[in-house]
Design a protein around this motif. Structure first.
Motif, mmCIF file in Angstrom:
data_model
loop_
_atom_site.group_PDB
_atom_site.id
_atom_site.type_symbol
_atom_site.label_atom_id
_atom_site.label_comp_id
_atom_site.label_asym_id
_atom_site.label_seq_id
_atom_site.Cartn_x
_atom_site.Cartn_y
_atom_site.Cartn_z
ATOM 1 N N VAL A 18 0.839 -1.205 0.000
ATOM 2 C CA VAL A 18 0.000 0.000 0.000
ATOM 3 C C VAL A 18 0.877 1.260 0.000
ATOM 4 O O VAL A 18 0.567 2.243 -0.664
ATOM 5 C CB VAL A 18 -0.969 0.003 1.217
ATOM 6 N N TRP A 19 1.986 1.194 0.742
ATOM 7 C CA TRP A 19 2.879 2.359 0.795
ATOM 8 C C TRP A 19 3.464 2.678 -0.590
ATOM 9 O O TRP A 19 3.680 3.823 -0.924
ATOM 10 C CB TRP A 19 4.031 2.126 1.773
ATOM 11 N N THR A 20 3.681 1.632 -1.370
ATOM 12 C CA THR A 20 4.293 1.888 -2.684
ATOM 13 C C THR A 20 3.272 2.470 -3.674
ATOM 14 O O THR A 20 3.620 3.280 -4.518
ATOM 15 C CB THR A 20 4.896 0.603 -3.300
ATOM 16 N N LEU A 21 1.999 2.051 -3.552
ATOM 17 C CA LEU A 21 1.003 2.483 -4.541
ATOM 18 C C LEU A 21 0.098 3.620 -4.083
ATOM 19 O O LEU A 21 -0.613 4.205 -4.881
ATOM 20 C CB LEU A 21 0.119 1.304 -4.944
ATOM 21 N N GLU A 22 0.068 3.850 -2.784
ATOM 22 C CA GLU A 22 -0.777 4.896 -2.196
ATOM 23 C C GLU A 22 -2.250 4.529 -2.131
ATOM 24 O O GLU A 22 -2.953 4.927 -1.228
ATOM 25 C CB GLU A 22 -0.605 6.252 -2.903
ATOM 26 N N GLU A 23 -2.770 3.799 -3.122
ATOM 27 C CA GLU A 23 -4.181 3.393 -3.052
ATOM 28 C C GLU A 23 -4.342 2.041 -3.731
ATOM 29 O O GLU A 23 -3.896 1.880 -4.877
ATOM 30 C CB GLU A 23 -5.064 4.429 -3.735
ATOM 31 N N LEU A 57 -4.646 2.041 7.939
ATOM 32 C CA LEU A 57 -5.122 2.335 6.582
ATOM 33 C C LEU A 57 -6.406 3.166 6.640
ATOM 34 O O LEU A 57 -7.186 3.048 7.598
ATOM 35 C CB LEU A 57 -5.416 1.030 5.815
ATOM 36 N N SER A 69 -5.919 3.256 1.446
ATOM 37 C CA SER A 69 -4.722 4.097 1.335
ATOM 38 C C SER A 69 -4.061 4.193 2.718
ATOM 39 O O SER A 69 -4.726 3.981 3.742
ATOM 40 C CB SER A 69 -5.108 5.493 0.834
ATOM 41 N N PRO A 70 -2.770 4.475 2.767
ATOM 42 C CA PRO A 70 -2.094 4.490 4.081
ATOM 43 C C PRO A 70 -2.531 5.664 4.954
ATOM 44 O O PRO A 70 -2.674 6.778 4.458
ATOM 45 C CB PRO A 70 -0.613 4.597 3.715
ATOM 46 N N ARG A 71 -2.771 5.382 6.211
ATOM 47 C CA ARG A 71 -3.082 6.464 7.148
ATOM 48 C C ARG A 71 -1.803 6.958 7.828
ATOM 49 O O ARG A 71 -1.692 8.108 8.188
ATOM 50 C CB ARG A 71 -4.072 5.969 8.209
ATOM 51 N N SER A 73 2.552 6.905 7.554
ATOM 52 C CA SER A 73 3.644 6.636 6.616
ATOM 53 C C SER A 73 4.549 5.550 7.190
ATOM 54 O O SER A 73 4.498 5.231 8.385
ATOM 55 C CB SER A 73 4.452 7.913 6.386
ATOM 56 N N ARG A 74 5.379 5.043 6.332
ATOM 57 C CA ARG A 74 6.319 4.005 6.755
ATOM 58 C C ARG A 74 7.234 4.548 7.852
ATOM 59 O O ARG A 74 7.482 3.876 8.858
ATOM 60 C CB ARG A 74 7.155 3.565 5.537
#
Lengths: 129, 320
Positions: A18-23, A57, A69-71, A73-74
Motif C-alpha cells: 500500500v505504501w508503494t502504490l498509495e491506493e 489504513l 490508502s495508508p493512514r 507513513s512508513r
C-alpha cells in the motif's frame, strides 16, 4: 502513533504494498501478494480490514468495493516501532534483545567528553612513542 | 482419603515456604555487588545461580521433607510415629496424620498457585507481544538473513531472537559510523547471537519470575552488564580494545543526540564498559568456589530440614 499495534507477516507485506502504490483495492493486493503466497482473496480482504481497524489504513467505498490508502507513513510506523522496542529494552523484562548501547545508560556529555579525551590522549601517546 | 490430603497439603506447603525463604535469600545475594574484575562468563554463571535459587530451594525443601518419609520404609531411620499423639501431623506415608484440614488451609495454597499462575500468564503475554513487535521490525527491515537493516534515522543496533535470531542495525547508525566501527558493532551483535544471549535472556526472565522485583532488577542488570562485556572482550581481541571503546563512545554520542526512549533499568553501564576496555587488567577466571559454596549451602539446607523432621512436625502441629 501513540502505541504500536501487533502486525503479522502478511499485514506487513500488504502495508509495504500500500505504501508503494498509495491506493489499492483487495483485488490488486491479492494479485500482487496473495497469488504469490497462495492465499485467497478473502484472506487479503480480511487483512486489509484488520489494518483499517488498527488505524493504519484509510478506506473509501468505490462502487461495491473499498479502496485502501495508508493512514500512517512508513517512517511514522518505523519510528513508533523503534520507540516501543528500544524503549522496552530492560524496562520490560521480556524483550529478548541485546542492544549495542542502551539509551538509558548513556553517560552525560561531560563523562563522554572525559572518556573521549582519554582515548585521544592514549592515541597521541602511542603515536609519540 | 482425608489423611492423604493432609499429607499432600503439608508437602505442598513446603513449596511456598521454601520460595519465601529462598526469594529473600536471593534478594540479599543480588544486593552483593559482583566483583567487576571477574571474567564476565563467571559473573553470568553467578547471576544464573542466584536466579535459580527461588526455584531450586523449594524443591530442596520438598525433597528434604520427603526424605525421612521415604527412609522409614527402607529401614534407614527408626519409626517414631507411634510415639506421637494422634493429632500430631506426620511427615510419613505409613502413619497418616489424623488432622482435619480447614478450608483456609487449602485457600493458602490456592492463593499462592493463583498468584504464581497470574504472574506466568502476564509474563507470557508480554513476551508474545514483544516477540510480535520484534518480528514486525524484522519484516520491515531490509534483508532476510541474520542481518537486517532498518530504514530509520534513529541510532539503534541490537541482537534479538523472537523465534529466529537476527541482528538489526538502523540506517541512521550506519551513516554515523565508519567502516571499521560498523564492523565492530556488527561483530559485537553477532557475538551475542553466537552466545545465544537473546535466547538466554528469555530463560533468565523465566527464572526471575520467582524473585522480588528489586532483586530481579539487580540480577537483570548484572547479567546485561556481564553479557555486554563478554561481547566487548570478544570483539576487542579482533579489533583492539581502544577501537571498541571508541565505537561504544561514538554510538553513545549518536544515540544521545536523538530522541530515543530510555526506560531501561537493566541495560549495561556504557561508561563502565568503556573504562573496563581501557584498563589493562585481564579478567580474573576464579576457581569454582562460589559454585561449590552454593551447592554445599543447598545440601546443608536439605540436611538441616531432613534432620529437623520432628521439630517441623511439632511446628506444623502448633500452626494447624
Amino acid at each position: 502513533m501513540s502505541s504500536f499495534p501487533h502486525l503479522g507477516d502478511l499485514e506487513v507485506a500488504i502495508l509495504e504494498y500500500v505504501w508503494t502504490l498509495e491506493e489499492v483495492s483487495a483485488k490488486t493486493a491479492h494479485a500482487e501478494i496473495g497469488e504469490e503466497r497462495g492465499i485467497s482473496l478473502n484472506t487479503v480482504q480480511s487483512t486489509l480490514e484488520r489494518l483499517y481497524r488498527k488505524d493504519l489504513l484509510d478506506r473509501v467505498k468505490v462502487g461495491h468495493s473499498y479502496r485502501y490508502s495508508p493512514r500512517v507513513s512508513r517512517d511514522e510506523l518505523v519510528a513508533a516501532l523503534v520507540r516501543e522496542v528500544v524503549g522496552r529494552f530492560g524496562g520490560d523484562s521480556s524483550a529478548a534483545i541485546a542492544a549495542f548501547v542502551d539509551a538509558a545508560d548513556i553517560p552525560d556529555k561531560q563523562a563522554l567528553q572525559a572518556v573521549e579525551e582519554t582515548l585521544r590522549r592514549r592515541r597521541r601517546d602511542r603515536g609519540g612513542s | 482419603m482425608n489423611a492423604w490430603l493432609t499429607v499432600l497439603w503439608i508437602f505442598l506447603l513446603a513449596l511456598p515456604v521454601g520460595w519465601v525463604v529462598s526469594a529473600l535469600a536471593a534478594g540479599m545475594l543480588a544486593r552483593l555487588p559482583l566483583d567487576q574484575r571477574l571474567d564476565p562468563a563467571a559473573r553470568i554463571r553467578r547471576v544464573y545461580l542466584v536466579a535459580l535459587l527461588p526455584w531450586a530451594a523449594p524443591l530442596v525443601f520438598l525433597l528434604a521433607l520427603a526424605a525421612p518419609a521415604a527412609a522409614k520404609p527402607l529401614g534407614l531411620i527408626a519409626d517414631h510415629c507411634l510415639s506421637h499423639g494422634i493429632g500430631h501431623p506426620h511427615l510419613c506415608l505409613e502413619h497418616l496424620p489424623a488432622v482435619a484440614l480447614a478450608h483456609w488451609h487449602w485457600l493458602v495454597l490456592l492463593l499462592a498457585a493463583i498468584w504464581f499462575g497470574l504472574m506466568a500468564i502476564r509474563h507470557t503475554m508480554v513476551r508474545r507481544r514483544a516477540d510480535s513487535q520484534l518480528r514486525t521490525m524484522a519484516c520491515l527491515a531490509q534483508g532476510r538473513g541474520r542481518l537486517r537493516v532498518l530504514e530509520s534515522p534513529d541510532c539503534v543496533a541490537f541482537a534479538a531472537d523472537p523465534g529466529r535470531p537476527f541482528v538489526l542495525i538502523s540506517r541512521g547508525l550506519l551513516e554515523r559510523l565508519g567502516p571499521r566501527e560498523r564492523r565492530i558493532v556488527l561483530a559485537h551483535e553477532t557475538t551475542h547471537l553466537r552466545h545465544r544471549d537473546p535466547a538466554q535472556s528469555r530463560w533468565l526472565e523465566c527464572l526471575l519470575l520467582a524473585h522480588w522485583p528489586s532483586g530481579a532488577a539487580r540480577l537483570r542488570r548484572a547479567w546485561h552488564q556481564a553479557v555486554e562485556e563478554r561481547a566487548d572482550d570478544s570483539v576487542a581481541t579482533r579489533f583492539g580494545a581502544e577501537h571498541v571503546a571508541r565505537t561504544i563512545v561514538e554510538v553513545a554520542r549518536a544515540t544521545a543526540g536523538r530522541d530515543v526512549p530510555a526506560l531501561s533499568a537493566a541495560g549495561a553501564d556504557t561508561l563502565r564498559r568503556v573504562e573496563r576496555l581501557l584498563s589493562i587488567r585481564a579478567p580474573v577466571s576464579p576457581p569454582p568456589v562460589y559454585e561449590v559454596v552454593y551447592g554445599t549451602a543447598l545440601a546443608a539446607l536439605a540436611c538441616v530440614i531432613a534432620g529437623s523432621h520432628h521439630a517441623i512436625e511439632t511446628l506444623l502441629g502448633v500452626l494447624m
